[in-house]
Scaffold this active site. Structure first.
Site, PDB file in Angstrom:
ATOM      1  N   HIS A   9      82.851 -56.729  -6.988  1.00  0.00           N
ATOM      2  CA  HIS A   9      83.532 -57.992  -6.721  1.00  0.00           C
ATOM      3  C   HIS A   9      83.878 -58.102  -5.236  1.00  0.00           C
ATOM      4  O   HIS A   9      83.754 -57.112  -4.495  1.00  0.00           O
ATOM      5  CB  HIS A   9      84.823 -58.092  -7.547  1.00  0.00           C
ATOM      6  CG  HIS A   9      85.823 -57.031  -7.214  1.00  0.00           C
ATOM      7  ND1 HIS A   9      85.909 -55.844  -7.912  1.00  0.00           N
ATOM      8  CD2 HIS A   9      86.776 -56.951  -6.243  1.00  0.00           C
ATOM      9  CE1 HIS A   9      86.871 -55.098  -7.405  1.00  0.00           C
ATOM     10  NE2 HIS A   9      87.396 -55.751  -6.380  1.00  0.00           N
ATOM     11  N   SER A  32      87.136 -58.847  -3.072  1.00  0.00           N
ATOM     12  CA  SER A  32      88.597 -58.969  -3.171  1.00  0.00           C
ATOM     13  C   SER A  32      89.089 -60.121  -2.302  1.00  0.00           C
ATOM     14  O   SER A  32      88.671 -60.271  -1.146  1.00  0.00           O
ATOM     15  CB  SER A  32      89.270 -57.665  -2.720  1.00  0.00           C
ATOM     16  OG  SER A  32      88.965 -56.612  -3.598  1.00  0.00           O
ATOM     17  N   TYR A  75      94.928 -59.426   4.181  1.00  0.00           N
ATOM     18  CA  TYR A  75      94.822 -58.845   5.525  1.00  0.00           C
ATOM     19  C   TYR A  75      94.496 -59.917   6.573  1.00  0.00           C
ATOM     20  O   TYR A  75      93.840 -60.913   6.279  1.00  0.00           O
ATOM     21  CB  TYR A  75      93.719 -57.783   5.547  1.00  0.00           C
ATOM     22  CG  TYR A  75      93.880 -56.723   4.483  1.00  0.00           C
ATOM     23  CD1 TYR A  75      94.829 -55.714   4.605  1.00  0.00           C
ATOM     24  CD2 TYR A  75      93.071 -56.741   3.350  1.00  0.00           C
ATOM     25  CE1 TYR A  75      94.973 -54.742   3.621  1.00  0.00           C
ATOM     26  CE2 TYR A  75      93.204 -55.775   2.366  1.00  0.00           C
ATOM     27  CZ  TYR A  75      94.154 -54.775   2.500  1.00  0.00           C
ATOM     28  OH  TYR A  75      94.290 -53.825   1.527  1.00  0.00           O
ATOM     29  N   HIS A 101      83.748 -57.933   1.457  1.00  0.00           N
ATOM     30  CA  HIS A 101      82.644 -57.038   1.120  1.00  0.00           C
ATOM     31  C   HIS A 101      82.615 -56.761  -0.381  1.00  0.00           C
ATOM     32  O   HIS A 101      83.593 -57.028  -1.092  1.00  0.00           O
ATOM     33  CB  HIS A 101      82.786 -55.708   1.882  1.00  0.00           C
ATOM     34  CG  HIS A 101      84.024 -54.955   1.525  1.00  0.00           C
ATOM     35  ND1 HIS A 101      85.262 -55.228   2.090  1.00  0.00           N
ATOM     36  CD2 HIS A 101      84.235 -53.936   0.643  1.00  0.00           C
ATOM     37  CE1 HIS A 101      86.165 -54.418   1.592  1.00  0.00           C
ATOM     38  NE2 HIS A 101      85.578 -53.631   0.708  1.00  0.00           N
ATOM     39  N   SER A 119      82.117 -53.438  -2.649  1.00  0.00           N
ATOM     40  CA  SER A 119      82.054 -51.976  -2.587  1.00  0.00           C
ATOM     41  C   SER A 119      80.940 -51.452  -3.488  1.00  0.00           C
ATOM     42  O   SER A 119      80.826 -51.855  -4.646  1.00  0.00           O
ATOM     43  CB  SER A 119      83.390 -51.366  -3.009  1.00  0.00           C
ATOM     44  OG  SER A 119      84.392 -51.664  -2.062  1.00  0.00           O
TER      45      SER A 119
END
Length: 287
Positions: free
Chosen positions: A141, A143, A223, A229, A231
């Site tokens: 997925h 995030s 953030y 991205h 993973s």
């Protein structure tokens, strides 16, 4: 007209006699009942082989009371949960588990196809040959929020706020073809991920919408300048330097020179999801 009255003393005497007989009858019956009741209780005790003299006499309200089962006594006792990282591949919980706290995050899901899974096997095999024990990711997925903690009674308001905020968000496309190295905030795990190139602007706007809901509940927003991205795998500990210097060039070369040409991950972003504890809520995006 003459009326004959009996003597008052005779009446009182007769009345006293009747009352005395009645009182005697009642007293005799009561005493007989008591003696019979005692005899019955003693016979019941003796029939079980108990010592009558040492038998403790319980109050009437306690004689029929049954003992409470241990399962009921321990039903509401707070369980002490001990996290064992060895049972989770060495992973360490980011925050302490507490009853009533629900780990929550928002993401864009990706369902892998056969080509992606084959590439994943090649990437993890190459990483292990370079002395990096890379484990497959359990799910794939993008995030869109940090993992935050919701109290149970916050879940429905949080989900409803998200649903309202995402009502006007249109679906879009994401592409990824470059590998990058990431680590979590606690530096307990390191990740190899495919970084999103096409679709980055739409993802940034999406996180701003999600952050508004998160701010309503005074939780930590996403953030600054995020690198979105997917993973591919992870390993225990902070291996960022090792992966970037020794592994990343070779892993990227594997993608660039794939047998069918340079690998490119395509994700149709038509649905958001919010996972809180063991519950998953879906938010389809309009066309």
């Amino acid at each position: 007209m003459l009326v004959s009255y009996s003597s008052s003393s005779e009446d009182e005497s007769d009345c006293f006699t009747v009352q005395r007989k009645r009182s005697c009858n009642v007293t005799c019956h009561d005493e007989e009942d008591l003696r019979f009741g005692k005899r019955t209780k003693l016979e019941a005790v003796n029939s079980h082989g108990s010592n009558v003299q040492n038998k403790e006499v319980l109050p009437e309200e306690e004689r029929g009371r049954l003992p409470v089962p241990d399962t009921v006594l321990h039903m509401f006792r707070e369980e002490q949960r001990v996290d064992d990282s060895a049972q989770h591949g060495g992973r360490v919980r980011s925050f302490k588990h507490e009853r009533g706290n629900w780990a929550t995050y928002v993401f864009l899901p990706y369902t892998p196809d056969e080509a992606f899974l084959e590439l994943l096997d090649e990437v993890t095999a190459l990483a292990r040959s370079l002395d990096v024990p890379l484990n497959h990711a359990e799910e794939f997925h993008i995030s869109l929020s940090q993992t935050v903690v919701l109290r149970h009674h916050w879940i429905q308001p949080f989900v409803q706020s998200l649903r309202n905020s995402l009502a006007d968000t249109k679906r879009f496309l994401c592409l990824a073809q470059r590998l990058n190295i990431y680590s979590n905030s606690e530096k307990t795990r390191t990740f190899v991920g495919l970084e999103i190139s096409t679709g980055h602007a739409q993802l940034t706007e999406l996180t701003k919408v999600i952050d508004k809901t998160i701010e309503e509940f005074r939780l930590t927003t996403f953030y600054q300048n995020p690198s979105f991205h997917v993973s591919l795998g992870w390993c225990v500990g902070d291996r960022t330097d090792q992966l970037q210097s020794a592994c990343l060039p070779q892993l990227q070369s594997l993608l660039d020179h794939h047998e069918d040409g340079p690998f490119q991950l395509r994700i149709d972003c038509d649905e958001l999801r919010c996972k809180t504890g063991n519950k998953v809520f879906s938010f389809p995006l309009p066309k």
